[in-house]
Design an enzyme around this catalytic site. Structure first.
Site, PDB file in Angstrom:
ATOM      1  CB  SER A 116      80.987  18.775  20.944  1.00 31.32           C
ATOM      2  OG  SER A 116      82.194  18.735  21.646  1.00 31.32           O
ATOM      3  CG  HIS A 137      80.488  24.006  23.711  1.00 29.64           C
ATOM      4  ND1 HIS A 137      80.479  24.285  22.366  1.00 29.64           N
ATOM      5  CD2 HIS A 137      81.352  22.971  23.857  1.00 29.64           C
ATOM      6  CE1 HIS A 137      81.288  23.458  21.739  1.00 29.64           C
ATOM      7  NE2 HIS A 137      81.823  22.656  22.618  1.00 29.64           N
ATOM      8  CD  GLU A 149      78.970  27.676  21.003  1.00 28.61           C
ATOM      9  OE1 GLU A 149      78.592  28.148  19.931  1.00 28.61           O
ATOM     10  OE2 GLU A 149      79.162  26.448  21.178  1.00 28.61           O
ATOM     11  CG  ASN A 187      81.564  22.131  17.800  1.00 29.04           C
ATOM     12  OD1 ASN A 187      82.654  22.547  17.408  1.00 29.04           O
ATOM     13  ND2 ASN A 187      81.408  21.544  18.968  1.00 29.04           N
TER      14      ASN A 187
HETATM   15  N1  CAA Z   1      96.645  23.767  28.224  1.00 28.45           N
HETATM   16  C1  CAA Z   1      96.903  24.963  28.781  1.00 28.45           C
HETATM   17  N2  CAA Z   1      97.536  25.956  28.123  1.00 28.45           N
HETATM   18  C2  CAA Z   1      97.955  25.722  26.871  1.00 28.45           C
HETATM   19  C3  CAA Z   1      97.718  24.495  26.225  1.00 28.45           C
HETATM   20  C4  CAA Z   1      97.037  23.493  26.965  1.00 28.45           C
HETATM   21  N3  CAA Z   1      96.748  22.287  26.439  1.00 28.45           N
HETATM   22  N4  CAA Z   1      98.236  24.559  24.981  1.00 28.45           N
HETATM   23  C5  CAA Z   1      98.761  25.795  24.846  1.00 28.45           C
HETATM   24  N5  CAA Z   1      98.587  26.496  25.977  1.00 28.45           N
HETATM   25  C6  CAA Z   1      98.939  27.896  26.218  1.00 28.45           C
HETATM   26  C7  CAA Z   1     100.422  28.117  26.337  1.00 28.45           C
HETATM   27  O1  CAA Z   1     100.868  27.970  27.669  1.00 28.45           O
HETATM   28  C8  CAA Z   1     100.541  29.543  25.862  1.00 28.45           C
HETATM   29  O2  CAA Z   1     100.160  30.424  26.924  1.00 28.45           O
HETATM   30  P1  CAA Z   1     100.723  31.928  27.037  1.00 28.45           P
HETATM   31  O3  CAA Z   1     100.352  32.638  25.760  1.00 28.45           O
HETATM   32  O4  CAA Z   1      99.987  32.438  28.234  1.00 28.45           O
HETATM   33  O5  CAA Z   1     102.184  31.829  27.219  1.00 28.45           O
HETATM   34  C9  CAA Z   1      99.486  29.673  24.779  1.00 28.45           C
HETATM   35  O6  CAA Z   1      98.533  28.638  25.060  1.00 28.45           O
HETATM   36  C10 CAA Z   1     100.066  29.472  23.402  1.00 28.45           C
HETATM   37  O7  CAA Z   1     100.705  28.199  23.403  1.00 28.45           O
HETATM   38  P2  CAA Z   1     101.987  27.808  22.537  1.00 28.45           P
HETATM   39  O8  CAA Z   1     102.815  29.023  22.273  1.00 28.45           O
HETATM   40  O9  CAA Z   1     102.655  26.625  23.150  1.00 28.45           O
HETATM   41  O10 CAA Z   1     101.357  27.220  21.232  1.00 28.45           O
HETATM   42  P3  CAA Z   1     100.556  27.922  20.113  1.00 28.45           P
HETATM   43  O11 CAA Z   1     100.861  29.370  19.998  1.00 28.45           O
HETATM   44  O12 CAA Z   1     100.761  27.011  18.959  1.00 28.45           O
HETATM   45  O13 CAA Z   1      99.039  27.808  20.609  1.00 28.45           O
HETATM   46  C11 CAA Z   1      96.936  26.774  20.737  1.00 28.45           C
HETATM   47  C12 CAA Z   1      98.438  26.578  20.920  1.00 28.45           C
HETATM   48  C13 CAA Z   1      96.419  27.770  21.767  1.00 28.45           C
HETATM   49  C14 CAA Z   1      96.298  25.410  20.965  1.00 28.45           C
HETATM   50  C15 CAA Z   1      96.664  27.327  19.290  1.00 28.45           C
HETATM   51  O14 CAA Z   1      97.284  26.498  18.350  1.00 28.45           O
HETATM   52  C16 CAA Z   1      95.202  27.438  18.973  1.00 28.45           C
HETATM   53  O15 CAA Z   1      94.536  28.398  19.335  1.00 28.45           O
HETATM   54  N6  CAA Z   1      94.683  26.423  18.222  1.00 28.45           N
HETATM   55  C17 CAA Z   1      93.268  26.394  17.848  1.00 28.45           C
HETATM   56  C18 CAA Z   1      92.451  25.904  19.012  1.00 28.45           C
HETATM   57  C19 CAA Z   1      90.997  25.843  18.688  1.00 28.45           C
HETATM   58  O16 CAA Z   1      90.521  26.230  17.620  1.00 28.45           O
HETATM   59  N7  CAA Z   1      90.235  25.313  19.639  1.00 28.45           N
HETATM   60  C20 CAA Z   1      88.809  25.067  19.449  1.00 28.45           C
HETATM   61  C21 CAA Z   1      88.660  23.598  19.133  1.00 28.45           C
HETATM   62  S1  CAA Z   1      86.986  23.186  18.806  1.00 28.45           S
HETATM   63  C22 CAA Z   1      86.322  23.005  20.324  1.00 28.45           C
HETATM   64  O17 CAA Z   1      86.966  23.118  21.340  1.00 28.45           O
HETATM   65  C23 CAA Z   1      84.856  22.701  20.371  1.00 28.45           C
HETATM   66  C24 CAA Z   1      84.478  21.306  20.396  1.00 28.45           C
HETATM   67  O18 CAA Z   1      83.377  21.048  20.944  1.00 28.45           O
HETATM   68  C25 CAA Z   1      85.220  20.225  19.742  1.00 28.45           C
HETATM   69  P1  NAD Z   2      87.911  12.716  26.653  1.00 26.31           P
HETATM   70  O1  NAD Z   2      87.738  11.454  25.906  1.00 26.31           O
HETATM   71  O2  NAD Z   2      89.261  13.339  26.709  1.00 26.31           O
HETATM   72  O3  NAD Z   2      87.423  12.530  28.169  1.00 26.31           O
HETATM   73  C1  NAD Z   2      86.180  12.029  28.508  1.00 26.31           C
HETATM   74  C2  NAD Z   2      86.280  11.492  29.927  1.00 26.31           C
HETATM   75  O4  NAD Z   2      84.951  11.167  30.376  1.00 26.31           O
HETATM   76  C3  NAD Z   2      87.118  10.233  30.040  1.00 26.31           C
HETATM   77  O5  NAD Z   2      88.137  10.411  31.008  1.00 26.31           O
HETATM   78  C4  NAD Z   2      86.112   9.162  30.488  1.00 26.31           C
HETATM   79  O6  NAD Z   2      86.669   8.197  31.360  1.00 26.31           O
HETATM   80  C5  NAD Z   2      85.076  10.026  31.197  1.00 26.31           C
HETATM   81  N1  NAD Z   2      83.774   9.386  31.343  1.00 26.31           N
HETATM   82  C6  NAD Z   2      83.093   8.599  30.469  1.00 26.31           C
HETATM   83  N2  NAD Z   2      81.919   8.200  30.996  1.00 26.31           N
HETATM   84  C7  NAD Z   2      81.853   8.744  32.249  1.00 26.31           C
HETATM   85  C8  NAD Z   2      80.903   8.703  33.297  1.00 26.31           C
HETATM   86  N3  NAD Z   2      79.780   8.006  33.165  1.00 26.31           N
HETATM   87  N4  NAD Z   2      81.160   9.366  34.434  1.00 26.31           N
HETATM   88  C9  NAD Z   2      82.301  10.071  34.589  1.00 26.31           C
HETATM   89  N5  NAD Z   2      83.253  10.156  33.614  1.00 26.31           N
HETATM   90  C10 NAD Z   2      83.028   9.499  32.470  1.00 26.31           C
HETATM   91  O7  NAD Z   2      86.845  13.728  26.044  1.00 26.31           O
HETATM   92  P2  NAD Z   2      86.881  15.337  26.072  1.00 26.31           P
HETATM   93  O8  NAD Z   2      87.562  15.809  24.860  1.00 26.31           O
HETATM   94  O9  NAD Z   2      87.338  15.778  27.409  1.00 26.31           O
HETATM   95  O10 NAD Z   2      85.335  15.647  25.902  1.00 26.31           O
HETATM   96  C11 NAD Z   2      84.460  15.683  27.006  1.00 26.31           C
HETATM   97  C12 NAD Z   2      83.202  16.432  26.608  1.00 26.31           C
HETATM   98  O11 NAD Z   2      83.552  17.767  26.206  1.00 26.31           O
HETATM   99  C13 NAD Z   2      82.471  15.813  25.410  1.00 26.31           C
HETATM  100  O12 NAD Z   2      81.099  16.032  25.549  1.00 26.31           O
HETATM  101  C14 NAD Z   2      83.029  16.615  24.242  1.00 26.31           C
HETATM  102  O13 NAD Z   2      82.179  16.617  23.117  1.00 26.31           O
HETATM  103  C15 NAD Z   2      83.101  17.999  24.867  1.00 26.31           C
HETATM  104  N6  NAD Z   2      84.054  18.917  24.252  1.00 26.31           N
HETATM  105  C16 NAD Z   2      85.227  18.458  23.732  1.00 26.31           C
HETATM  106  C17 NAD Z   2      86.122  19.366  23.158  1.00 26.31           C
HETATM  107  C18 NAD Z   2      87.410  18.919  22.577  1.00 26.31           C
HETATM  108  O14 NAD Z   2      88.002  19.662  21.782  1.00 26.31           O
HETATM  109  N7  NAD Z   2      87.908  17.743  22.908  1.00 26.31           N
HETATM  110  C19 NAD Z   2      85.827  20.736  23.168  1.00 26.31           C
HETATM  111  C20 NAD Z   2      84.630  21.169  23.749  1.00 26.31           C
HETATM  112  C21 NAD Z   2      83.729  20.246  24.270  1.00 26.31           C
END
Ligand code: CAA
Ligand code: NAD
Length: 279
Positions: A116, A137, A149, A187
């Site tokens: 991330s 990413h 990304e 991010n």
């Molecule tokens: N896995 C697979 N498919 C999923 C799912 C999951 N966990 N959750 C929802 N879906 C699918 C559904 O099947 C549905 O598909 P169709 O349109 O093809 O029928 C679609 O997504 C919409 O789902 P829902 O109607 O059940 O729910 P929703 O409309 O509330 O959408 C959501 C759910 C897609 C998660 C929406 O709330 C959303 O876009 N949220 C924001 C997500 C976001 O911003 N993600 C980025 C997070 S940051 C990141 O990822 C980076 C990082 O490094 C941390």
């Molecule tokens: P998670 O906690 O759901 O899963 C991480 C998994 O990695 C666990 O099942 C753990 O057992 C496994 N793990 C730890 N050490 C390991 C090793 N040495 N070898 C093999 N497996 C190992 O975390 P996540 O949300 O799936 O995140 C995974 C990566 O993706 C992180 O780098 C996170 O920053 C990135 N990411 C997360 C998100 C998000 O929204 N959660 C979105 C984009 C990117």
């Protein structure tokens, strides 16, 4: 194409599913045996939902699931052309994995990280071949979100970047070239917003429900900041904030004490059943 996925958590299981649905043979590895079972259950449930919603024929779902071979042995990745590391957001864990991968995969394999926020050049420095290391990413939920990304490190070769971009296109996703700085594009912008939502809650400015409702209905976001932090995992959000704060030193990236206490208490959001909301 044969693709390895390391980590079968939230992201690894989603990435494995996306690759399998695109026709790749997937080798998925997690260190925790229960995580392998849980990851495969997540893939199965997601494929079933796609079938239910008419997005995928039932035979296509079965074929995709059959293309995923999952286990706990990293050596199983030996013949993968591309490995996507999606293990926990912990730099020491990722560095250890990249170091080991050098001795496992063939000379032409690309090594990608789904980190991330950790700069890719730092992970690449752990390997003898930084020219084949790149950031890919994906976003959560991986089967739904359209962006990947693509982050080239200082030593990433042009042909590595071109092959990685071609792979992203083959998955039906859009590739955006992002800079090799903590947090990349998304991010670096998203995390300070999530942290601001947490600070507002912590200082008693508004309730969690009101903060989320306000951003959903007031700005048209699909989720408010606290439910989005819960979706991403509070450990992941805290780790990303620490990487950003370490890189830029700006207070807006500093993880708020409430977030740190929640992570220390095992409140990780949806994946643990409790975060800013209860699941
Ligand atoms: N896995 C697979 N498919 C999923 C799912 C999951 N966990 N959750 C929802 N879906 C699918 C559904 O099947 C549905 O598909 P169709 O349109 O093809 O029928 C679609 O997504 C919409 O789902 P829902 O109607 O059940 O729910 P929703 O409309 O509330 O959408 C959501 C759910 C897609 C998660 C929406 O709330 C959303 O876009 N949220 C924001 C997500 C976001 O911003 N993600 C980025 C997070 S940051 C990141 O990822 C980076 C990082 O490094 C941390
Ligand atoms: P998670 O906690 O759901 O899963 C991480 C998994 O990695 C666990 O099942 C753990 O057992 C496994 N793990 C730890 N050490 C390991 C090793 N040495 N070898 C093999 N497996 C190992 O975390 P996540 O949300 O799936 O995140 C995974 C990566 O993706 C992180 O780098 C996170 O920053 C990135 N990411 C997360 C998100 C998000 O929204 N959660 C979105 C984009 C990117």
């Amino acid at each position: 194409m044969r693709v390895g996925v390391i980590g079968l958590g939230l992201m690894g299981s989603g990435i494995a599913e996306v690759c399998a649905r695109a026709g790749c043979d997937v080798r998925a590895v997690d260190v925790v045996e229960d995580a392998v079972t849980a990851g495969l259950d997540r893939v199965r449930a997601s494929l079933a939902r796609a079938v239910e919603r008419g997005k995928l024929p039932s035979a296509g779902s079965e074929a995709a699931f059959a293309r995923i071979d999952a286990g706990t042995d990293l050596e199983a990745l030996c013949d993968c052309e591309l490995v996507i590391e999606a293990a926990s957001e912990d730099e020491a864990v990722k560095v250890g994995l990249f170091r080991r991968l050098d001795g496992i995969v063939g000379p032409d394999a690309i090594l990608a990280s789904n980190t991330s926020a950790i700069p890719i050049s730092r992970l690449a420095a752990a390997t003898a071949h930084p020219e084949r290391v790149i950031g890919l990413h994906f976003f959560n939920p991986a089967p739904v979100m359209g962006l990947v990304e693509v982050i080239a490190g200082l030593h990433t070769a042009t042909h590595t970047r071109e092959r990685a971009e071609g792979f992203v296109r083959s998955l039906g996703k859009t590739a955006v070239a992002a800079p090799d700085r903590a947090g990349f594009i998304v991010n670096a912008l998203l995390v300070p917003y999530l942290l601001a939502g947490i600070r507002m809650l912590d200082t008693g400015g508004a309730s969690a429900d009101d903060i989320d409702t306000a951003m959903r209905l007031g700005c048209g976001h699909p989720m408010g900041p606290l439910e989005l932090a819960d979706l991403a995992g509070l450990d992941t959000v805290a780790a990303a904030a620490k990487s950003l704060h370490r890189e830029f030193g700006e207070p807006l990236y500093s993880p708020p004490p409430l977030l740190l206490r929640m992570v220390e208490s095992g409140m990780l959001g949806r994946k643990s059943g409790r975060g800013f909301h209860t699941y």
